[in-house]
Scaffold this motif. Structure first.
Motif, short mmCIF file in Angstrom:
data_model
loop_
_atom_site.label_atom_id
_atom_site.label_comp_id
_atom_site.label_asym_id
_atom_site.label_seq_id
_atom_site.Cartn_x
_atom_site.Cartn_y
_atom_site.Cartn_z
N ILE A 62 26.03 11.87 -17.45
CA ILE A 62 26.30 13.18 -18.06
C ILE A 62 25.12 13.63 -18.91
O ILE A 62 24.68 14.77 -18.85
CB ILE A 62 27.61 13.15 -18.86
CG1 ILE A 62 28.80 13.02 -17.91
CG2 ILE A 62 27.75 14.39 -19.74
CD1 ILE A 62 30.12 12.80 -18.57
N THR A 63 24.57 12.72 -19.70
CA THR A 63 23.42 13.04 -20.54
C THR A 63 22.23 13.47 -19.68
O THR A 63 21.55 14.44 -19.99
CB THR A 63 23.03 11.82 -21.40
OG1 THR A 63 24.15 11.43 -22.19
CG2 THR A 63 21.86 12.14 -22.31
N GLN A 113 32.11 3.27 -18.51
CA GLN A 113 32.05 4.36 -19.49
C GLN A 113 30.61 4.64 -19.90
O GLN A 113 30.20 5.79 -20.00
CB GLN A 113 32.89 4.02 -20.72
CG GLN A 113 32.96 5.16 -21.71
CD GLN A 113 33.86 4.83 -22.89
OE1 GLN A 113 34.35 3.71 -23.01
NE2 GLN A 113 34.06 5.81 -23.75
N ASN A 114 29.82 3.60 -20.12
CA ASN A 114 28.41 3.79 -20.48
C ASN A 114 27.63 4.44 -19.35
O ASN A 114 26.76 5.28 -19.59
CB ASN A 114 27.76 2.46 -20.86
CG ASN A 114 28.24 1.95 -22.21
OD1 ASN A 114 28.80 2.70 -22.99
ND2 ASN A 114 28.02 0.67 -22.45
N CYS A 115 27.93 4.02 -18.14
CA CYS A 115 27.25 4.57 -16.96
C CYS A 115 27.57 6.07 -16.82
O CYS A 115 26.69 6.88 -16.59
CB CYS A 115 27.67 3.80 -15.72
SG CYS A 115 26.78 4.29 -14.23
N THR A 116 28.85 6.42 -16.99
CA THR A 116 29.27 7.81 -16.91
C THR A 116 28.60 8.63 -18.00
O THR A 116 28.11 9.75 -17.76
CB THR A 116 30.81 7.92 -17.03
OG1 THR A 116 31.41 7.14 -16.01
CG2 THR A 116 31.26 9.36 -16.90
N SER A 117 28.55 8.11 -19.19
CA SER A 117 27.91 8.80 -20.31
C SER A 117 26.43 9.03 -20.05
O SER A 117 25.89 10.10 -20.34
CB SER A 117 28.11 7.99 -21.58
OG SER A 117 27.54 8.64 -22.67
N LEU A 118 25.76 8.06 -19.47
CA LEU A 118 24.34 8.18 -19.15
C LEU A 118 24.11 9.25 -18.09
O LEU A 118 23.18 10.05 -18.19
CB LEU A 118 23.80 6.83 -18.68
CG LEU A 118 22.32 6.77 -18.32
CD1 LEU A 118 21.47 7.07 -19.55
CD2 LEU A 118 21.97 5.40 -17.76
#
Length: 117
Positions: free
Chosen positions: A11-12, A4-9
């Motif tokens: 996208i950002t 989830q953190n990787c995906t969020s990074l």
């Protein structure tokens, strides 16, 4: 780092790149000369400055309203309506809808002979 953190990074990072590209496109839009005019020079000579601004807006966004003209061009409702109706009578724009919901868009069947490249 979890998924989830990787995906969020990711996208950002992508949104940041998109913002940068939008800024770059805006800069180039102002630097590059106009490559395609909407109407022939004879028709353009008959348009006032407000009508030219209206056409630029329609090309950029696809449509224009009386309200946009009033706010952006700082003109009365009657003047905005008159300019839009004149463009429609010139077969450059067509109105869609009715009453307060009317929008003006480019006429779809502008022939190549009417467009200067």
């Amino acid at each position: 780092m979890n998924k989830q953190n990787c995906t969020s990074l990711i996208i950002t990072c992508l949104f940041s790149r998109i913002r940068s590209l939008k800024k770059l496109i805006t800069v180039f839009t102002y630097l590059l000369p106009e490559t395609r005019l909407l109407v022939t020079p004879a028709i353009e000579a008959q348009l006032n400055e407000r009508q030219k601004e209206i056409l630029k807006r329609v090309v950029e966004t696809g449509s224009v309203t009386t309200g946009w003209c009033m706010e952006t061009l700082n003109i009365s409702r009657d003047t905005a309506h008159r300019n839009l109706v004149d463009l429609a009578k010139s077969d450059i724009l067509v109105s869609q809808g009715s009453g307060r919901g009317v929008i003006y868009v480019l006429r779809e069947n502008i022939s190549d002979s009417e467009i200067i490249r």
